[in-house]
Design an enzyme around this catalytic site. Structure first.
Site, PDB file in Angstrom:
ATOM      1  N   GLU A  79     -22.494 -33.248  40.554  1.00 17.07           N
ATOM      2  CA  GLU A  79     -21.787 -34.141  39.641  1.00 17.07           C
ATOM      3  C   GLU A  79     -22.534 -35.463  39.548  1.00 17.07           C
ATOM      4  OE1 GLU A  79     -18.100 -36.049  41.441  1.00 17.07           O
ATOM      5  OE2 GLU A  79     -18.162 -34.161  42.539  1.00 17.07           O
ATOM      6  N   CYS A 111     -16.581 -31.613  42.786  1.00 21.17           N
ATOM      7  CA  CYS A 111     -17.067 -31.107  44.072  1.00 21.17           C
ATOM      8  C   CYS A 111     -16.991 -29.591  44.197  1.00 21.17           C
ATOM      9  CB  CYS A 111     -16.283 -31.759  45.210  1.00 21.17           C
ATOM     10  SG  CYS A 111     -16.401 -33.563  45.225  1.00 21.17           S
ATOM     11  N   HIS A 233     -13.576 -28.762  52.059  1.00 20.85           N
ATOM     12  CA  HIS A 233     -14.285 -29.826  51.357  1.00 20.85           C
ATOM     13  C   HIS A 233     -13.799 -31.145  51.953  1.00 20.85           C
ATOM     14  CE1 HIS A 233     -15.574 -32.723  48.466  1.00 20.85           C
ATOM     15  NE2 HIS A 233     -14.334 -32.985  48.084  1.00 20.85           N
TER      16      HIS A 233
END
Length: 390
Positions: A79, A111, A233
């Site tokens: 990103e 993400c 994450h």
């Protein structure tokens, strides 16, 4: 046919700032950063490193000549893209000297990008069992100096080779995923810094996890007892623990102790790097694999991927026999130990150094950057990359 992670590499810049020092400079209690969000160090990228170089350096350490011949698909999840048209993967393809007969693309969903790339890679390998796919997750998290998100910045990349009969982890077929159009985090094309609604994003992260976890259990009948660890994450290391705590009561005391202990191990690398967006989940996985020496082959590892905006997925993998023999523990230990601490004023000066956006040229000094692959400047609106090993 088993399909999964055959190799995994990692790279982060050689500079970092201590979060205790950053807290003092920002007039907040150090514990707010070290305990409140769970971060110890934050990687600081010099101007000679960008998402392309970070990814190329991560892949450089794991690829051999056979990989370079058999990789016929490069998927770059990011990103922090450097070009609205050209894939960042094409630069990496050239810098690594991969076979020209390969597809190369860039994918984007905050993400979640690297996870999307892995799922795409699995489909490619299913159709082409002799092929290998290089998946890259590379980002530089920027929120700005003295902003609410500053303490969750970071920089780094993870590179994975996806293949049939993988040496490290076989990815299972069943997964659960979810999409919703929300504005918890975003970066418009005119901004080099992200915007975030922190409280809302935290809520959505946990909500998405709850929904995909429930959907996964319905599909598989698996529960906490079936997992040796769950990796998350990690925009900051406390975030994953918040999500894990929402399901711990579903298990026994033994399950709680095992999953909590292994979570702490999985968060260690992220604690010392910061948020690397698309690569964050896989840095967590790498931390677990490299630092828990008694993690047995055959163990099932859960993986929760979340990309703001938002897409979430829960999927799983089974560790393969002798998987530790194919990790790069020594290189990563050296990478961390050789980093140089910078002061807060030095970090701020580095942060403010940006590339020109007016078409002017710039030549950069790459001698001070120990990485093998660096950004050497800009000429005629084109980034100039150098592989020092060539």
């Amino acid at each position: 046919m088993k399909i999964g992670i055959d190799k995994i590499g990692f790279h982060t810049p050689h500079l970092y700032v201590d979060m205790n020092n950053l807290a003092v400079a920002r007039n907040v209690e150090p514990e707010k950063f070290t305990i409140g969000i769970g971060q110890e160090k934050m990687a600081v990228p010099p101007i000679t490193q960008d998402p392309v170089t970070l990814a190329a350096n991560a892949a450089l350490e794991i690829l051999d000549e056979e990989d370079k011949e058999k990789i016929d698909f490069v998927i770059f999840g990011t990103e922090s893209g450097i070009d609205h048209s050209k894939s960042a993967g094409v630069y990496v393809h050239h810098l690594l000297g991969l076979d020209s007969h390969a597809r190369t693309i860039e994918v984007k969903q905050a993400c979640y990008g690297a996870t999307a790339a892995i799922q795409m890679a699995k489909g490619h390998i299913a159709l082409n069992p002799k092929s290998r796919v290089l998946v890259l997750g590379s980002d530089i998290a920027r929120y700005g100096l003295n902003t609410s998100g500053e303490a969750t910045q970071g920089a780094g990349a993870v590179a994975l080779v996806i293949s049939a009969d993988p040496k490290i982890m076989a990815l299972e077929d069943q997964s659960a995923y979810l999409t919703a159009d929300i504005m918890d985090f975003w970066r418009p094309i005119y901004s080099d810094k992200a915007f975030v609604d922190g409280k809302f994003s935290n809520e959505q992260y946990i909500l998405f996890f709850s929904k995909v976890w429930e959907a996964y259990k319905e599909k598989t009948d698996h529960g906490l007892k079936d997992f040796e660890a769950i990796c998350y994450h990690l925009p900051y290391t406390k975030m994953g623990m918040k999500a894990l705590k929402t399901i711990l009561d579903e298990g026994t005391e033994e399950d709680k102790e095992r999953l909590s202990a292994n979570y702490k191990i999985s968060a260690d690398y992220n604690r010392n790097v910061g948020n690397i967006y698309t690569g964050s989940l896989y840095l967590s996985l790498l931390s677990l694999l490299e630092q828990k020496e008694d993690l047995e082959a055959g163990s099932r590892i859960g993986l929760y991927s979340y990309g703001s905006g938002a897409v979430g997925e829960f999927f799983t993998g089974i560790l393969q026999p002798h998987y530790r023999e194919y990790l790069h523990v020594e290189q990563h230990t050296k990478l961390f130990s050789s980093r140089t601490e910078v002061t807060v004023p030095e970090y701020e000066e580095i942060f403010e150094k940006t590339l020109p956006i007016d078409g002017s040229s710039l030549e950069l000094d790459i001698e001070k950057d120990p990485a093998n692959i660096c950004l050497a400047g800009i000429k005629d609106n084109m980034r100039q990359y150098v592989n020092k090993l060539r």
